[in-house]
Each structure stands twice: as structure tokens, then as C-alpha cells.
Motif scaffolding. Structure first.
Motif, short mmCIF file in Angstrom:
data_model
loop_
_atom_site.label_atom_id
_atom_site.label_comp_id
_atom_site.label_asym_id
_atom_site.label_seq_id
_atom_site.Cartn_x
_atom_site.Cartn_y
_atom_site.Cartn_z
N UNK A 285 0.82 -1.21 0.00
CA UNK A 285 0.00 0.00 0.00
C UNK A 285 0.85 1.27 0.00
N UNK A 286 1.85 1.31 0.86
CA UNK A 286 2.66 2.53 1.01
C UNK A 286 3.33 2.93 -0.30
N UNK A 287 3.88 1.95 -1.00
CA UNK A 287 4.60 2.25 -2.24
C UNK A 287 3.74 2.09 -3.49
N UNK A 288 2.49 1.67 -3.32
CA UNK A 288 1.62 1.48 -4.47
C UNK A 288 2.15 0.42 -5.42
N UNK A 289 2.64 -0.69 -4.86
CA UNK A 289 3.25 -1.73 -5.67
C UNK A 289 2.20 -2.59 -6.38
N UNK A 290 2.60 -3.18 -7.48
CA UNK A 290 1.78 -4.11 -8.25
C UNK A 290 0.44 -3.51 -8.68
N UNK A 291 0.45 -2.21 -8.93
CA UNK A 291 -0.74 -1.54 -9.45
C UNK A 291 -1.71 -1.05 -8.40
N UNK A 292 -1.40 -1.22 -7.12
CA UNK A 292 -2.30 -0.72 -6.07
C UNK A 292 -2.19 0.79 -5.95
N UNK A 293 -3.27 1.46 -5.56
CA UNK A 293 -3.15 2.89 -5.30
C UNK A 293 -2.28 3.11 -4.06
N UNK A 294 -1.52 4.19 -4.05
CA UNK A 294 -0.66 4.48 -2.89
C UNK A 294 -1.53 4.87 -1.71
N UNK A 295 -1.27 4.22 -0.58
CA UNK A 295 -1.90 4.54 0.70
C UNK A 295 -0.78 4.64 1.71
N UNK A 296 -0.18 5.83 1.80
CA UNK A 296 0.99 5.98 2.68
C UNK A 296 0.69 5.58 4.12
N UNK A 297 1.71 5.06 4.76
CA UNK A 297 1.59 4.70 6.17
C UNK A 297 1.63 5.99 6.97
N UNK A 298 0.50 6.35 7.58
CA UNK A 298 0.45 7.55 8.42
C UNK A 298 0.62 7.14 9.88
N UNK A 299 0.59 8.11 10.77
CA UNK A 299 0.83 7.84 12.19
C UNK A 299 -0.21 6.89 12.77
N UNK A 300 -1.47 7.06 12.39
CA UNK A 300 -2.53 6.18 12.92
C UNK A 300 -2.30 4.73 12.50
N UNK A 301 -2.01 4.56 11.23
CA UNK A 301 -1.80 3.20 10.72
C UNK A 301 -0.55 2.58 11.36
N UNK A 302 0.49 3.38 11.52
CA UNK A 302 1.72 2.89 12.13
C UNK A 302 1.47 2.46 13.57
N UNK A 303 0.75 3.27 14.33
CA UNK A 303 0.45 2.92 15.73
C UNK A 303 -0.38 1.64 15.77
N UNK A 304 -1.37 1.53 14.90
CA UNK A 304 -2.19 0.32 14.85
C UNK A 304 -1.37 -0.91 14.52
#
Length: 157
Positions: free
Chosen positions: A115-134
Motif C-alpha cells: 500500500x505505502x509504495x503502491x506496488x503491483x498496481x495498487x493505489x498508494x496509501x501511505x503509512x500515516x501515524x494512525x496506521x503505524x500505531x495500529x
């Protein structure tokens, strides 16, 4: 919100099946005498079910359309085969909880990177603070469960 809840429920149900695959297929392996034959039987069953659903819902696909799929798409079959075989062999020896803990850890890290790098054709969904804490909380939970499992294994041996 409705589609989120539906997708979340569907994902949950798929997750329920993950540990069951190895448990159920290890019984097939005992009956057939080896995990490779059991995994082949698993995929034959899946092929028949998927084919029946495809025909019932979408009709027969054009035979030539399979050649238009990206070559890397075929790796999914190898990956699920590796997973099913691994679950069949490992769960009876290591336990469903231990197996799934390591699977979950690998899935968390891999999916976050995809998700973070948008690999293999996925849309980029950067790792934000909330996701990192989770993610950190989930990983800490996994570590605690493994610490307990390791302690119990060492105490019984």
C-alpha cells in the motif's frame, strides 16, 4: 459505510477460514498419506467450486482472455498453493495459533509495504501515524502471544 461494513464482514469470514484450511487439510493429508496429495485435492475442490460459481454467475469466460492476464498474475496460484501446503504441514506440528501469528505478522508488513509504495498496481496509501500505531499494537500483541507460546513450550519440554 454500507460497502465498508460488507467488505469488512466478508474479510472477517475469509479470515475465519484461514486457520481452518490447514486444520481440515491436515486430516486430508492423513487420509491420503501425504500433504502434497491433500493440497492437490484441496485445489481440485476449489477449482470445481469456483468453476460452478463462475458459470452460474458470469457464464463461461472467453478462452482467449486468460492469455491477456499479466504474467505475474499466475504467481497468485503458486503463492496460495505454497500457503495451503505450508498450513497443511505446519499447523498440526506448530499449532494453528502460532502459524497464524507468523502469517499475520508477514501479512501486516507485506500489505503495508504494498500500500505505502503502491506496488503491483495498487493505489498508494501511505503509512500515516494512525496506521503505524495500529500496526505496532498488532505486532506487540503478536509478540506477546508468541512469548507465551514459547514459554509454555519450554516449560513442557
Amino acid at each position: 459505510m454500507r460497502s465498508y461494513a460488507l467488505l469488512a464482514a466478508w474479510s472477517f469470514l475469509a479470515g475465519v477460514g484461514i486457520p481452518l484450511i490447514g486444520v481440515l487439510n491436515s486430516g486430508m493429508a492423513r487420509a491420503l498419506g501425504n500433504p502434497f496429495a491433500a493440497t492437490a485435492a484441496l485445489f481440485l475442490t476449489a477449482l470445481l467450486a469456483a468453476s460452478a460459481l463462475t458459470l452460474a454467475i458470469h457464464g463461461a469466460p472467453a478462452v482467449g482472455s486468460i492469455a491477456t492476464a499479466p504474467a505475474r498474475s499466475y504467481l497468485a496460484g503458486l503463492l496460495i498453493g505454497f500457503y495451503a501446503l505450508s498450513a497443511t504441514v505446519i499447523i498440526p506440528r506448530f499449532g494453528a495459533g502460532n502459524f497464524i501469528a507468523f502469517i499475520l505478522f508477514a501479512q501486516l508488513v507485506t500489505s503495508a509495504l504494498l500500500d505505502h509504495f503502491g506496488l503491483l498496481g495498487l493505489p498508494k496509501r501511505p503509512i500515516d501515524a494512525y496506521r503505524l500505531v495500529g500496526m505496532v499494537l498488532l505486532i506487540v500483541g503478536l509478540i506477546i502471544t508468541q512469548w507465551s507460546a514459547l514459554r509454555n513450550d519450554m516449560g513442557s519440554g
